[in-house]
Scaffold this active site. Sequence first.
Site, PDB file in Angstrom:
ATOM      1  N   ARG A  23     -35.208 -24.761  -7.242  1.00 35.52           N
ATOM      2  CA  ARG A  23     -35.775 -25.420  -6.374  1.00 35.52           C
ATOM      3  C   ARG A  23     -36.225 -25.615  -5.352  1.00 35.52           C
ATOM      4  NH1 ARG A  23     -32.077 -30.828  -4.052  1.00 35.52           N
ATOM      5  NH2 ARG A  23     -31.966 -29.526  -1.477  1.00 35.52           N
ATOM      6  N   GLU A  26      -5.099  -3.891  -6.886  1.00 32.72           N
ATOM      7  CA  GLU A  26      -5.289  -1.921  -7.617  1.00 32.72           C
ATOM      8  C   GLU A  26      -5.408  -1.028  -6.388  1.00 32.72           C
ATOM      9  OE1 GLU A  26      -3.951  -3.365  -9.971  1.00 32.72           O
ATOM     10  OE2 GLU A  26      -5.264  -3.243 -11.420  1.00 32.72           O
ATOM     11  N   SER A  37       0.937  -1.208   0.782  1.00 28.98           N
ATOM     12  CA  SER A  37      -0.249   0.081   0.168  1.00 28.98           C
ATOM     13  C   SER A  37       0.812   1.193   0.045  1.00 28.98           C
ATOM     14  CB  SER A  37      -0.783   0.173   1.065  1.00 28.98           C
ATOM     15  OG  SER A  37      -1.864  -0.932   0.971  1.00 28.98           O
TER      16      SER A  37
END
Lengths: 258, 376
Positions: free
Chosen positions: B262, B358, B127
Amino acid sequence: MKIIVLVKEVPDTYGERKLDLETGLADRAASESVLDEISERALEVALAHAGSADGVEVVLLSMAPESAAATIRKGLAMGAASAVHIADPALAGADLGLTARTLAAAIRRTGFDLVITGNLSTDGSGGVLAAMLAELLEVPNATALSSVEITADSVSGTRSTDDRAMRVSAPLPAVISITEALPDARLPNFKGIMAAKKKPFETLTAADLGIEPQDLSVASSIMTAIAEKPPRTAGVKITDEGDGGTKIAEFLIENRLA
Amino acid sequence: MTEEREALIAAVREFADAELAPNAARWDAEKHFPTDTLRRAGALGLGGVYVREDFGGSGLTRSDAVAMFEELAKGDTAIAAYISIHNMVAWMIDTFGDDVQRERWVPGLTEMTDLGSYCLTEPGAGSDAAAITTSASRDGDDYVINGVKQFVSGAGSSAVYVVMARTGEPGAKGISAIVVPDGTPGLSFGRNEQKMGWNAQPTRQVVFEDVRVPTTNRLGAEGDGFGIAMRGLNGGRLNIAACSLGGAQWALERALGYVRERETFGAPLATNQSIMFTLADMETELQAARALLERAAAKLDEGASDVVPACAMAKRFATDAAFNVANTALQLHGGYGYLHEYGIERVVRDLRVHQILEGTNEIMRLIVGRDLVNRL
C-alpha cells in the site's frame, strides 16, 4: 505384489524457483522443498490398490540429497511400507541417464512387480525417466496414464494423447507413469506420521548399487550454457473497443497459447 | 522442533489451508457449524490430541497440542477454538473415566463422529464456578439432573455433554462431573445465541428438566467434579491461548503484506517508521506470548507443581496480546480492515471472547496473584 513408487522432492511451485549459476543445479535454499504433487498422486494409485487387494507392499524410492529424508518420510506417513533413499553427493547433478541407471539398479535390488512414477516432475520436467527405466529393466512401459487398473498379473489404463485416448495394458512386471488426472493424494494423519518413524528406511550410496557416477565410458549429457531467467516484463494490455474478445483470441493463437 | 513434530504440524497446516481457510468467511457469515469438516479433523487425529491411544486418541503432548492449535487457528479461529473445547471434553473422559466409560465415549469423540460439550457456567454462576446450582439428586442407581447451563459451545450438535452438577454440600466440594448423552429425555437447548464472533460454532443454553442418567455416568468420585473441571481448564486455557496466537499471527502476516504494497504519500506504508515500530511491537508481543505458552505447556506435560499459575499467566498474556495485535492489524489496513472481505475484522471479533472464556483474564490475574502472595 511389490509396487515401487518413485518419489521426488522438488522446490515448491508456489515459491521462487532458481538455478545456481555456478553449478547449474537447482538452488534448494531458494524455496521450500516439498514432495512433488505428481509423486503423491503416483503413491495414491499404489496405496489405493494396496487398500483393495491383499498382500500388496508399497515401497518408496527416491534419489535425492540427504536433506530430503523428511520429505520421503511423508510418503511413509501416507501409508507406504518402507523407503529406499539413494543419497550420495557424487550423484548431485546427475543427468537423466545416470539417474535412470541408478534408480534401475535400486529397483532390481529391491525387486518389483510394478513401478509407478509421475509423468513429469515439476522441477526437471524431463518426462522420459519412466521409459528409460523400462528399457533398463527390460519390462513393458505404459506412460501418461490418466486411469490405472492393477490386477495380480497385469496393469492397464487410459493413455491420453493430444488427439485421442488409448486403452493400454501390459503384463507385470512393468513400469507405468501417471498424469495429474489421477486423484489427489490422501493427507497423512497423526497415526501415520507417528508410525512412519518406525518403518524401514534404507539409505544407499551409488557404490552400494554398483554405480560409478564418474564412469566416462557411458554417454552423458553436458551443460553448455546457463543464464538467469529474464526479468518479467510488463504484460500486453488489450483495451476492449468492442473487439476485445477477438484480440485476446488472436493474441493466444499468435503466442501458441490457445 | 523435532522432525516428527514438524511433520505433525505440517499435516495440521495442510488441513487448515485446505479445509478451514477457504471457508472461514462463509461459515462466519452463515453461522454454519461444519460438522463434516470436523469429522475430517477427527480422521486426521485432532479429536483427541492428548488422549491415550488405546481408544483412538493421538497420544501426543500438550506442547504438540499448542503448536497444532496455533496452526488450526490460522485457518479458522472459531473452529480451532471449538476443537480445543472438544479436546478438553475428550481428555476429561479419558483421564477421569473408568475403562467402561472410556470405551463407550472416547472412540466416537476421537473420531469426531461424536462431538463433545463442556457444561460448567450457569446464568447465575460464571467466574464463581463453585456457586453453580444445577443439581443432580440421587434416586436409586440414577441421578436426576435439574438446572440450566449457559454459553455451551457445540450445544445442540454434540453427542456428549460433561456436566458439572451439585450432588452434595454448597461450594466446590459438593460438585460432581456427570456425562449426559444427547437424546436423554428432559435434555433441551436454548436458541443459538447471537454473538459478536465465534459464529461458526453454536453457543446455546443447555436445559436439564428431570434428566435421568445412571450414576455410572459420573466421572471419578462424587464431589470430584470441581477439581476435574478445573484440571480440564488448565489445558483448555493453553489451547484457547494458542488459538489466539494463530489468529493474531495470521492477521500480522496479512498486515505485513498490506503495508509493503500500500502506497501513501508516494511511498509504501512500510517505509514509515511509525509503521515499522508498530510491526516490531506486534511481532515481539506474539513471540513473548508463544514463549510463555510453550513454557506452560511443558509444565503441564511434566506435571510441574506451578502448572496452574503458569497456564493462567500464559492465557492472560497471550489472549490480550493476540487481541491487540489483531486489532492493530485491522488499524494498519485502514478502511479495508473493516470490510468482511479482508477477514481481519472476523479474527478481531473471534479473538475478543478469548479474553473472557475458559476463565476471564481477571480470574487469571486472581490465580497468578494469589499464588504469588501465598508463596511469599
